[in-house]
Design an enzyme around this catalytic site. Structure first.
Site, short mmCIF file in Angstrom:
data_model
loop_
_atom_site.label_atom_id
_atom_site.label_comp_id
_atom_site.label_asym_id
_atom_site.label_seq_id
_atom_site.Cartn_x
_atom_site.Cartn_y
_atom_site.Cartn_z
N HIS A 55 -5.59 -0.09 4.89
CA HIS A 55 -5.75 1.23 4.27
C HIS A 55 -4.43 2.00 4.28
CE1 HIS A 55 -7.58 4.83 2.93
NE2 HIS A 55 -7.72 5.42 4.09
N CYS A 56 -3.34 1.41 4.84
CA CYS A 56 -2.11 2.20 4.99
C CYS A 56 -0.93 1.68 4.18
CB CYS A 56 -1.73 2.25 6.47
SG CYS A 56 -2.94 3.13 7.46
N ILE A 57 -0.42 0.50 4.56
CA ILE A 57 0.86 0.04 4.00
C ILE A 57 0.82 -0.14 2.48
CG2 ILE A 57 2.72 -1.67 4.24
CD1 ILE A 57 2.28 -0.08 6.80
N ASP A 97 -0.01 4.18 1.29
CA ASP A 97 0.71 5.40 1.63
C ASP A 97 2.01 5.60 0.85
OD1 ASP A 97 -1.35 5.47 3.40
OD2 ASP A 97 -0.15 5.13 5.19
#
Ligand SMILES: NC(=O)c1ccc[n+]([C@@H]2O[C@H](COP(=O)([O-])OP(=O)(O)OC[C@H]3O[C@@H](n4cnc5c(N)ncnc54)[C@H](O)[C@@H]3O)[C@@H](O)[C@H]2O)c1
Length: 434
Positions: free
Chosen positions: A274-276, A279
């Protein structure tokens, strides 16, 4: 007479503050547990009735939070969960930990933050500390959240306190968890930053105050963009090494012996989680508003996005070399979670690898001790036991879970494509490396 700030400070210091956490997922639940462990009375609020029910039953759904830790906190009354936002009326502090995905157009989807803040604003009152933790573009706290709270007529930095604090949790990391990862916090005013610092220092080992919410928001984007771009670079190195017949893994291991100025990153089947993968596009969206193209981000996004295709090509070529066309071949994927030893499937590159192989006519099965079923393209696949690898024409290691028996896998398989260097140290001409 004591000021609003002094009253709240006193409540925080004496653990009398009633702590709220909005969004009880991978970030929110561990945070709620840390504050409950520190002696605060914590209320988690989640739109999911099911999650609230499970928390109240002491039944954890987050790998980093054992039910054995959650259960006693619920039983002792230190932690409870609800789907009812009127609980905000009773709270002194709120950490907002809701999702921040991308829309199909790769623009930020702020709907979760907006809807959580609308609900909080309905029950907002003087003397509260609100901290946004969801990863987002610089300016969100001041430009989006603050105006919603100012509608109350209260003054920020005097009647209430608003901060941004990036969440850095790394699910499945046995060494660094919520309590011992330094916590950056920046407020709308110096009084807000100080309130945020005081709050976190009750439950977390180290707090790092910064001068504004924008700095705090940008810290998270720098950290994750740094990872995404370095993974893009090393994936490009893997493509180049492949063309030149060089073992990229050996190159990285040798380069990592340099005691300064180098940090190893590893290639793989593509970005996940859900991040790299997400974002950095919050940042590039924001720079575009300011008239600047964030070219490193776009380029790394392109290279990382090519990796599932590269893996599918590797598999197809390996099968061709073994005299089998990919069409009609049985391919068994080992590991589908986006990284090792967790159950999170969000943005997992395994989904793309499976789809690409199916599009080429292969019959694809998978094993993953953490993921019982996978949904893709309207189809549900159920996990098979590891032994299914025996019947496959080719096995592809997409996620290198520690639970897999790699030596047995090589012994029993006809052909193994290893996208993670999971077979390091095993010598066999059945192995094809990324
Ligand atoms: N998962 C990670 O490793 C990680 C690490 C660092 C930062 N983050 C960031 O933290 C934020 C949360 O991520 P996560 O992984 O915990 O997500 P998650 O999907 O696991 O949890 C989010 C929770 O919020 C709930 N929710 C959604 N809308 C809500 C609303 N309006 N009100 C109340 N609850 C609501 C959902 O039901 C869910 O339980 C994201 O911004 C993410 O980028 C995640």
């Amino acid at each position: 007479m004591l000021s609003t700030a002094e009253i709240l400070e006193e409540k925080i210091r004496t653990r009398g503050a009633r702590v709220g956490v909005v969004g009880l997922g991978y970030v929110g639940l561990p945070l709620a547990v840390e504050f409950a462990k520190a002696g605060f009375s914590v209320t988690g609020i989640d739109v999911s009735q099911e999650k609230a029910r499970r928390v109240n039953a002491g039944d954890s759904y987050v790998g980093d939070v054992p039910s054995a830790t959650l259960g006693p906190l619920v039983e002792s009354g230190k932690l409870r969960a609800t789907a009812d936002f009127s609980a905000v009326l009773e709270l002194d502090t709120i950490n907002i930990c809701v999702p921040t995905p991308l829309r199909k157009t790769k623009d930020p989807d702020m709907s979760y933050i907006v809807s959580a803040c609308q609900e909080i604003a309905r029950h907002f009152h003087a003397g509260m500390l609100i901290i946004l933790e969801s990863t987002t573009y610089p300016g969100t706290t001041d430009e989006l959240v603050l105006p919603m709270l100012l509608k109350s007529g209260l003054e920020v930095g005097r009647d209430f306190f608003l901060c941004f604090s990036p969440e850095r949790v790394d699910p499945g990391n046995p060494k660094f968890q919520t309590a011992n990862i330094p916590k950056v916090v920046g407020g709308c005013t110096p009084a807000c930053t100080e309130m945020g610092r005081l709050f976190y220092s009750q439950a977390l080992e180290r707090v790092v105050p910064v001068s504004s919410t924008q700095v705090a928001e940008m810290v998270k984007l720098l950290e994750n963009t740094f990872r995404m771009i370095n993974i893009g670079l090393v994936n490009e190195m893997a493509l180049a090494c492949d063309l030149m017949g060089i073992d990229v893994w050996e190159v990285i291991d040798a380069a990592a012996t340099k005691p300064f100025g180098f940090m190893p990153f590893y290639p793989g089947p593509g970005l996940g989680g859900h991040c790299i993968p997400i974002d950095p596009f919050y940042l590039s969206w924001k720079t575009r508003q300011a008239g600047m193209e964030a070219r490193f981000i776009e380029l790394a996004g392109y290279i990382n996005g090519q990796m599932p295709q590269f893996v599918a090509d590797k598999v197809q070529n390996a099968l061709n070399d073994a005299g089998k066309p990919v069409k009609g071949s049985r391919i068994h994927v080992m590991g589908v979670a986006y990284k090792r030893d967790i159950e999170d499937m969000r943005e997992s590159p395994a989904l793309d690898v499976i789809l690409l192989l199916r599009q080429r006519g292969a019959l694809v099965t998978y094993s993953d001790p953490y993921v019982p079923t996978v949904r893709l393209d309207g189809l549900t696949l159920a996990a098979c036991p590891e032994e299914a690898a025996i019947d496959a024409d080719c096995v592809v290691i997409v996620t290198d879970h520690a639970a897999f028996d790699y030596r047995a896998l090589v012994d029993r398989s006809r052909l193994v494509v290893d996208t993670r260097n999971a077979l390091k140290g095993i010598i066999s001409d059945k192995i094809v490396q990324l």
